[in-house]
Design a protein around this motif. Structure first.
Motif, short mmCIF file in Angstrom:
data_model
loop_
_atom_site.label_atom_id
_atom_site.label_comp_id
_atom_site.label_asym_id
_atom_site.label_seq_id
_atom_site.Cartn_x
_atom_site.Cartn_y
_atom_site.Cartn_z
N GLU A 199 -9.48 -8.82 -5.89
CA GLU A 199 -10.82 -9.42 -5.90
C GLU A 199 -11.08 -10.30 -4.68
OE1 GLU A 199 -13.32 -8.87 -8.09
OE2 GLU A 199 -12.01 -7.30 -8.86
N LYS A 200 -10.08 -10.55 -3.88
CA LYS A 200 -10.24 -11.46 -2.74
C LYS A 200 -10.91 -10.76 -1.55
CE LYS A 200 -6.52 -14.76 -3.61
NZ LYS A 200 -5.32 -15.40 -3.04
N PRO A 201 -11.65 -11.52 -0.74
CA PRO A 201 -12.19 -10.94 0.49
C PRO A 201 -11.06 -10.41 1.37
CG PRO A 201 -13.19 -13.08 0.05
CD PRO A 201 -12.06 -12.92 -0.93
N GLY A 202 -11.26 -9.22 1.92
CA GLY A 202 -10.25 -8.61 2.78
C GLY A 202 -9.22 -7.79 2.06
N ALA A 203 -9.29 -7.76 0.72
CA ALA A 203 -8.27 -7.06 -0.07
C ALA A 203 -8.27 -5.55 0.17
CB ALA A 203 -8.46 -7.36 -1.55
N ASP A 204 -9.41 -5.01 0.57
CA ASP A 204 -9.49 -3.56 0.77
C ASP A 204 -8.61 -3.08 1.93
OD1 ASP A 204 -11.27 -3.39 -1.30
OD2 ASP A 204 -13.05 -3.19 -0.05
N ALA A 205 -8.18 -4.01 2.78
CA ALA A 205 -7.32 -3.64 3.91
C ALA A 205 -5.85 -3.52 3.52
CB ALA A 205 -7.47 -4.66 5.04
N VAL A 206 -5.53 -3.82 2.27
CA VAL A 206 -4.15 -3.80 1.78
C VAL A 206 -4.01 -2.70 0.73
CG1 VAL A 206 -2.33 -5.13 0.63
CG2 VAL A 206 -3.94 -6.28 2.18
N GLU A 207 -2.87 -2.02 0.73
CA GLU A 207 -2.53 -1.07 -0.33
C GLU A 207 -1.73 -1.83 -1.38
OE1 GLU A 207 -0.61 2.50 1.06
OE2 GLU A 207 -1.70 2.41 2.97
N TRP A 208 -2.27 -1.92 -2.59
CA TRP A 208 -1.64 -2.69 -3.65
C TRP A 208 -0.87 -1.76 -4.58
CZ3 TRP A 208 -2.09 -7.57 -2.33
CH2 TRP A 208 -3.22 -7.99 -1.63
N PHE A 209 0.38 -2.12 -4.86
CA PHE A 209 1.23 -1.33 -5.74
C PHE A 209 1.81 -2.22 -6.83
CE2 PHE A 209 1.18 1.36 -2.04
CZ PHE A 209 1.33 2.65 -2.53
N GLU A 210 1.70 -1.77 -8.08
CA GLU A 210 2.42 -2.42 -9.16
C GLU A 210 3.82 -1.83 -9.17
OE1 GLU A 210 2.38 -2.88 -14.02
OE2 GLU A 210 0.52 -2.30 -12.98
N GLY A 211 4.79 -2.63 -8.82
CA GLY A 211 6.15 -2.13 -8.72
C GLY A 211 7.14 -3.25 -8.65
N LEU A 212 8.40 -2.88 -8.53
CA LEU A 212 9.49 -3.84 -8.60
C LEU A 212 10.15 -4.03 -7.25
CD1 LEU A 212 10.97 -2.62 -11.98
CD2 LEU A 212 9.39 -4.51 -11.58
N ALA A 213 10.73 -5.20 -7.08
CA ALA A 213 11.25 -5.60 -5.77
C ALA A 213 12.44 -4.78 -5.32
CB ALA A 213 11.63 -7.09 -5.79
N ASP A 214 13.15 -4.17 -6.25
CA ASP A 214 14.30 -3.37 -5.86
C ASP A 214 14.00 -1.87 -5.92
OD1 ASP A 214 14.19 -3.13 -8.59
OD2 ASP A 214 16.22 -3.87 -8.97
N SER A 215 12.70 -1.53 -5.83
CA SER A 215 12.28 -0.13 -5.78
C SER A 215 10.96 -0.05 -5.02
CB SER A 215 12.13 0.44 -7.20
OG SER A 215 11.79 1.81 -7.15
N LEU A 216 11.03 -0.22 -3.70
CA LEU A 216 9.83 -0.32 -2.89
C LEU A 216 9.24 1.06 -2.60
CD1 LEU A 216 11.00 -3.04 -0.34
CD2 LEU A 216 9.68 -3.34 -2.46
N PRO A 217 7.90 1.14 -2.49
CA PRO A 217 7.22 2.43 -2.32
C PRO A 217 7.18 2.89 -0.87
CG PRO A 217 5.59 0.70 -2.49
CD PRO A 217 6.93 0.04 -2.68
N VAL A 218 8.32 2.85 -0.19
CA VAL A 218 8.44 3.34 1.19
C VAL A 218 9.76 4.08 1.34
CG1 VAL A 218 6.98 1.56 2.23
CG2 VAL A 218 9.42 1.14 1.96
N LYS A 219 9.80 4.97 2.34
CA LYS A 219 11.00 5.74 2.61
C LYS A 219 12.04 4.89 3.33
CE LYS A 219 8.26 9.98 3.12
NZ LYS A 219 7.83 11.03 4.08
N ASP A 220 13.25 5.39 3.39
CA ASP A 220 14.31 4.71 4.13
C ASP A 220 13.87 4.53 5.58
OD1 ASP A 220 15.66 5.10 1.80
OD2 ASP A 220 17.27 6.31 2.64
N GLY A 221 13.97 3.29 6.08
CA GLY A 221 13.67 3.01 7.47
C GLY A 221 12.21 3.14 7.85
#
Length: 215
Positions: A86-108
């Motif tokens: 809901e914050k101004p500028g939030a559309d520039a960020v991809e938001w993911f509901e997830g856990l700190a030891d399973s990040l939504p990015v590939k190795d490296g």
């Protein structure tokens, strides 16, 4: 996470709506948030991951400062993510509901992984898992930025931190009180972090640490 799913922003779900106000009143944000943003920007990153992004208080400024970057905000709390969106500028960020030891990015894949006000909520094993996942996600030459509580520097800081421990719990925060965060970063495979900024706050000593993965 391996021992718990997620921790609400102020340790208890009913307090989430007061998170931004609480941080603003106690954390001297102007003394360290801009420094974190600049530490991200100086890497000219293509991919930035904000782990435990909360209400987006770093994700959104990073996206504004480095508009060419893909900025990913990850948090396990859907309520706090709703506030972020809901914050101004939030559309520039991809938001993911997830856990700190399973990040939504590939190795490296990540150029920068940052985390603020998260590690002190986590049991030791989950701290290790989170830092290990950050190491997996970062490319060679990538940067880790950790902003969190450090060992209190004097009696006044110790008393302030004791108040925070009453709210957030002693079992998870004692690692910070003992000054273990730099050591845990090294154990996760990173070079020894350097201190970018130390801030005295109403709740104790707060450090911004940075370390770069060797090329």
């Amino acid at each position: 996470m391996t021992e718990s799913r997620y921790v609400p922003a102020l340790g208890r779900a009913g307090l989430t709506r007061f998170y931004d106000l609480g941080v603003r009143l106690t954390m001297r944000e102007g003394q360290w948030r801009p420094i974190v943003v600049e530490a991200v920007a100086e890497r000219s990153p293509a991919v930035v991951v904000d782990v435990g992004c909360g209400t987006g208080s770093l994700s959104i400024p990073v996206a504004a400062r480095v508009p060419s970057a893909r900025v990913i905000g990850v948090d396990g709390d859907p309520e706090v993510l709703a506030m972020a969106r809901e914050k101004p500028g939030a559309d520039a960020v991809e938001w993911f509901e997830g856990l700190a030891d399973s990040l939504p990015v590939k190795d490296g894949e990540a150029d920068v992984v940052l985390t603020s006000l998260v590690l002190h909520h986590l049991p030791l094993a989950v701290k290790r898992g989170m830092l290990g996942e950050a190491h997996r996600a970062l490319r060679r030459g990538g940067r880790l930025i950790v902003a969190d509580w450090a060992a209190p520097q004097d009696v006044v800081a110790s008393a302030g931190f004791a108040l925070l421990q009453l709210l957030d719990g002693f079992s998870t925060t004692n690692d910070n009180r003992r000054g273990l965060i730099p050591e845990l970063i090294v154990q996760a495979g990173f070079p020894k972090p350097r201190l970018l900024r130390r801030v005295r706050t109403a709740l104790g000593t707060f450090d911004v640490l940075v370390t770069d993965v060797p090329r």
